[in-house]
Write a protein that holds these residues in place. Structure first.
Motif, short mmCIF file in Angstrom:
data_model
loop_
_atom_site.label_atom_id
_atom_site.label_comp_id
_atom_site.label_asym_id
_atom_site.label_seq_id
_atom_site.Cartn_x
_atom_site.Cartn_y
_atom_site.Cartn_z
N MET A 10 1.01 -1.16 0.02
CA MET A 10 0.05 0.02 0.12
C MET A 10 0.77 1.10 0.14
O MET A 10 0.45 2.26 -0.59
CB MET A 10 -1.06 0.12 1.13
CG MET A 10 -1.83 -1.01 1.08
SD MET A 10 -3.13 -1.17 2.40
CE MET A 10 -3.98 0.44 2.58
N ASP A 11 2.02 1.14 0.47
CA ASP A 11 2.98 2.35 0.49
C ASP A 11 3.92 2.55 -0.46
O ASP A 11 4.49 3.36 -1.02
CB ASP A 11 3.85 2.23 1.68
CG ASP A 11 3.02 2.26 3.01
OD1 ASP A 11 2.19 3.18 3.11
OD2 ASP A 11 3.34 2.01 4.22
N LEU A 12 4.08 1.38 -1.54
CA LEU A 12 4.82 1.59 -2.53
C LEU A 12 4.44 2.31 -3.62
O LEU A 12 3.15 2.50 -3.81
CB LEU A 12 4.95 0.00 -3.35
CG LEU A 12 6.05 -0.94 -2.54
CD1 LEU A 12 6.13 -2.30 -3.06
CD2 LEU A 12 7.39 -0.15 -2.12
N GLN A 13 5.51 2.91 -4.24
CA GLN A 13 4.82 3.73 -5.64
C GLN A 13 4.07 2.84 -6.72
O GLN A 13 4.44 1.78 -6.79
CB GLN A 13 6.14 4.60 -6.26
CG GLN A 13 7.12 3.47 -6.77
CD GLN A 13 8.36 4.25 -7.41
OE1 GLN A 13 8.21 5.48 -7.81
NE2 GLN A 13 9.39 3.66 -7.29
N ASP A 14 3.41 3.56 -7.63
CA ASP A 14 2.61 2.80 -8.70
C ASP A 14 3.47 2.41 -9.84
O ASP A 14 3.35 2.89 -10.89
CB ASP A 14 1.46 3.86 -9.01
CG ASP A 14 0.39 2.76 -9.81
OD1 ASP A 14 0.63 1.55 -9.99
OD2 ASP A 14 -0.36 3.40 -10.34
N SER A 15 4.27 1.54 -9.53
CA SER A 15 5.11 0.97 -10.59
C SER A 15 5.42 -0.70 -10.37
O SER A 15 5.38 -0.98 -9.46
CB SER A 15 6.48 1.48 -10.30
OG SER A 15 7.59 0.73 -11.14
N LYS A 16 5.05 -1.29 -11.70
CA LYS A 16 5.00 -2.73 -12.00
C LYS A 16 6.26 -3.18 -11.32
O LYS A 16 6.16 -4.26 -10.45
CB LYS A 16 4.53 -2.95 -13.17
CG LYS A 16 4.60 -4.59 -13.77
CD LYS A 16 4.36 -4.96 -14.94
CE LYS A 16 4.45 -6.33 -14.91
NZ LYS A 16 4.24 -6.61 -16.70
N GLU A 17 7.41 -2.68 -11.90
CA GLU A 17 8.66 -3.27 -11.25
C GLU A 17 8.85 -3.14 -9.84
O GLU A 17 9.36 -4.20 -9.29
CB GLU A 17 9.66 -2.46 -12.04
CG GLU A 17 11.18 -2.98 -11.66
CD GLU A 17 12.31 -2.04 -12.61
OE1 GLU A 17 11.85 -1.18 -13.16
OE2 GLU A 17 13.48 -2.56 -12.63
N VAL A 18 8.53 -2.08 -9.39
CA VAL A 18 8.66 -1.91 -7.69
C VAL A 18 7.99 -3.17 -7.19
O VAL A 18 8.54 -3.75 -6.06
CB VAL A 18 8.39 -0.42 -7.44
CG1 VAL A 18 8.42 -0.40 -5.72
CG2 VAL A 18 9.39 0.37 -8.02
N VAL A 19 6.55 -3.09 -7.49
CA VAL A 19 5.70 -3.83 -6.94
C VAL A 19 6.26 -5.56 -7.06
O VAL A 19 6.24 -6.21 -5.97
CB VAL A 19 4.23 -3.86 -7.29
CG1 VAL A 19 3.35 -4.79 -6.93
CG2 VAL A 19 3.83 -2.56 -6.91
#
Length: 280
Positions: free
Chosen positions: A92-101
């Protein structure tokens, strides 16, 4: 930061932990993983010697530049409930990035002996409760990319999340590719879901086409709400004859539902019998 770099970072920190210090590992798990995630974009790539997937069948893992990594599983002493809560809050805190998630998810499961499909189902339920539909979609797609969770229930959950995230075209694509080819046996629960998606998004022609397909296999709806949506769709499409046909064909279901509701109301209104008086 790539998955290999992310897992390597975790492995480097893990290599400094003695096997006999398993108890402190439980306390440091959250801080270590969160710290790693927060520095993803600033790290330089590191070479991963072995396969991109960590081999859990051996007791030790060797990574170039790090040496021998203890065979203990990261966070193995952390309660499952805490692992789930940590992942939910992290996603929920991560930036909206597929790679990051995807990197965060890869790191979370990297040291598990078996793919934690049960825990991830709980994570999805928690994200749904918070209406984090975009994250639900990302987690499910990541699972599917690993060849995990390829069930009707997972695809239904993905379709629902896509609909709630206002991506109905993508939801329809999943339906057609993964479920619609099997209309003779796909569960009514999923058919009802897709009918509701079409109804909510005013895709009435697609709705009646789906229902006709189900009728062609002599499949009868189990709920009154399905009949109502189909009849409404025919009416809005200017096909009153088809609406009457549907209402006539499933009149027993409509009457049965109405009778159940009436009986329930009468039962609730009926006076409660008092206790029989006791003779002295």
């Amino acid at each position: 930061m790539s998955r290999a770099t992310f897992v390597t970072r975790l492995a480097r920190q893990l290599s400094r932990i003695k096997v006999e210090r398993a108890q402190p590992l439980s306390c440091s798990y959250n801080a270590m993983l969160y710290s790693t995630i927060s520095r993803q974009k600033n790290e330089e790539p590191m070479e991963f010697v072995n396969n991109r997937n960590v081999n859990h069948s051996t007791s030790q893992n060797q990574i170039k530049g790090i040496g021998i990594v203890p065979g203990c599983q990261i966070g193995e002493n952390v309660p499952r409930k805490d692992k789930i809560s940590f992942l939910v809050s992290t996603l929920m805190d991560l930036q909206d990035s597929k790679e990051v998630v995807y990197s965060a998810l890869d790191a979370w499961v990297a040291w598990e002996r078996d793919f934690p499909i049960g825990a991830l189902k709980n994570v999805l339920l928690a994200l749904e409760k918070e209406q984090q539909w975009h994250r639900v979609i990302q987690v499910i797609k990541w699972m599917l990319s690993k060849g995990q969770g390829t069930t009707n229930g997972t695809y239904g959950q993905l379709i629902h999340a896509l609909d709630m995230d206002h991506r109905v075209e993508e939801a329809q694509e999943i339906w057609k590719k993964k479920l619609a080819f099997d209309l003779h046996s796909v569960p009514w629960k999923l058919c009802n879901l897709m009918i509701s998606v079409y109804y909510r998004n005013k895709m009435l022609e697609e709705l009646v086409t789906l229902f006709k397909g189900l009728e062609s296999f002599d499949r009868k709806p189990q709920e009154k709400s399905i009949v109502k949506k189909v009849s409404d769709a025919y009416e809005l499409l200017g096909l009153p004859e088809e609406k009457e046909r549907i209402l006539e064909k499933y009149k027993d279901l409509l009457a049965k539902s109405s009778n159940k509701k009436t009986n329930k109301i009468n039962h609730n209104r009926s006076p409660k019998k008092g206790r029989p008086s006791q003779k002295r």
